[in-house]
Design an enzyme around this catalytic site. Sequence first.
Site, PDB file in Angstrom:
ATOM      1  N   SER A  36      18.634  -3.325  55.178  1.00 18.94           N
ATOM      2  CA  SER A  36      19.170  -2.908  56.474  1.00 18.94           C
ATOM      3  C   SER A  36      18.615  -1.537  56.851  1.00 18.94           C
ATOM      4  O   SER A  36      17.580  -1.129  56.325  1.00 18.94           O
ATOM      5  CB  SER A  36      20.707  -2.905  56.435  1.00 18.94           C
ATOM      6  OG  SER A  36      21.227  -2.806  57.739  1.00 18.94           O
ATOM      7  N   ASN A  37      19.284  -0.816  57.725  1.00 17.51           N
ATOM      8  CA  ASN A  37      18.829   0.515  58.174  1.00 17.51           C
ATOM      9  C   ASN A  37      20.051   1.325  58.616  1.00 17.51           C
ATOM     10  O   ASN A  37      21.156   0.782  58.682  1.00 17.51           O
ATOM     11  CB  ASN A  37      17.801   0.343  59.309  1.00 17.51           C
ATOM     12  CG  ASN A  37      18.424  -0.360  60.500  1.00 17.51           C
ATOM     13  OD1 ASN A  37      19.315   0.176  61.147  1.00 17.51           O
ATOM     14  ND2 ASN A  37      17.991  -1.582  60.774  1.00 17.51           N
ATOM     15  N   PRO A  38      19.874   2.625  58.919  1.00 16.30           N
ATOM     16  CA  PRO A  38      21.059   3.483  59.148  1.00 16.30           C
ATOM     17  C   PRO A  38      21.696   3.392  60.537  1.00 16.30           C
ATOM     18  O   PRO A  38      22.533   4.238  60.880  1.00 16.30           O
ATOM     19  CB  PRO A  38      20.510   4.905  58.939  1.00 16.30           C
ATOM     20  CG  PRO A  38      19.087   4.774  58.547  1.00 16.30           C
ATOM     21  CD  PRO A  38      18.630   3.409  58.913  1.00 16.30           C
ATOM     22  N   SER A  39      21.370   2.434  61.369  1.00 19.00           N
ATOM     23  CA  SER A  39      21.973   2.391  62.710  1.00 19.00           C
ATOM     24  C   SER A  39      23.492   2.206  62.614  1.00 19.00           C
ATOM     25  O   SER A  39      23.983   1.360  61.876  1.00 19.00           O
ATOM     26  CB  SER A  39      21.360   1.251  63.530  1.00 19.00           C
ATOM     27  OG  SER A  39      22.066   1.118  64.747  1.00 19.00           O
ATOM     28  N   ALA A 103      18.834  -1.883  66.006  1.00 25.17           N
ATOM     29  CA  ALA A 103      17.735  -1.660  65.058  1.00 25.17           C
ATOM     30  C   ALA A 103      17.617  -2.956  64.239  1.00 25.17           C
ATOM     31  O   ALA A 103      18.290  -3.132  63.224  1.00 25.17           O
ATOM     32  CB  ALA A 103      18.043  -0.452  64.183  1.00 25.17           C
TER      33      ALA A 103
END
Length: 222
Positions: A36-39, A103
């Site tokens: 995943s990512n930090p959004s 994102a």
Amino acid sequence: MLGVLQDESEVRRRAMRFVITAGPTREHIDAVRFLSNPSTGKMGFAIAEAAAKRGHEVVLIAGPVVLKTPAGVRRVDVVSAREMLKAVCAECRPGTVLAGVAAVADFRPKISAKRKLHKGEMPGAIELVHNPDILASVKTKGVVKVGFAAETDDVLASAADKCRRKNLRMIVANDVSRRGIGFGADDNEVAFLFPDGAVERLPKMTKRAVARRIVERIESWF
Ligand code: PMT
């Protein structure tokens, strides 16, 4: 008296239909592990809130985030990029403004286990495959597409390239390598880019203020 006139002009504004994606997607390796990512969803939720406050119909397609749904917004929760694509396609019809703020993970593991893998069962390397590009996939006539570009270098050139490739009416570029803006922050500093090469830089402001500027800009096209 002035107050009354302002209220009337609010009522006269043409209500539009917004479909907004927000937050990250999760691409599962197994039942408990994912890419995943930090959004956090703050930017997308702010746009949903601003559009709803201005009287527009808003569908918010959200990846896994902990934010409350803004008043007047219909929310559809999804986890993966492929689920997000399915939800977006189901909601887009002629006249829709699609704002891609999520994102979206560009890759997913080729194989995803339904249960938690034991340590010894984990492969030494995870093979990745491309996810579909949601904004580029929507080709419904009459859908106006606005994107975001999360960049760390060559911000404006990379954003301009995405604007052309994804056939967008506008792309909002932000530098996610800078502290205090981008992922997770309450503020953002963005530039609007258009297919004809025009660029409009905005100063740093709250995501809520950026959201209002975006919604007002979209309204000006109709
Ligand atoms: O959520 P916050 O914590 O508030 O952070 C806000 C933000 C940094 C996530 C937001 O401002 C932002 O930049 N969103 C876009 C993030 C992104 O994925 O950018 P990108 O440059 O990788 O993608 C370009 C555009 O294509 C985006 O509109 C994205 O939604 C879309 N995309 C990307 C990949 C994909 N497979 N499908 C897509 O539709």
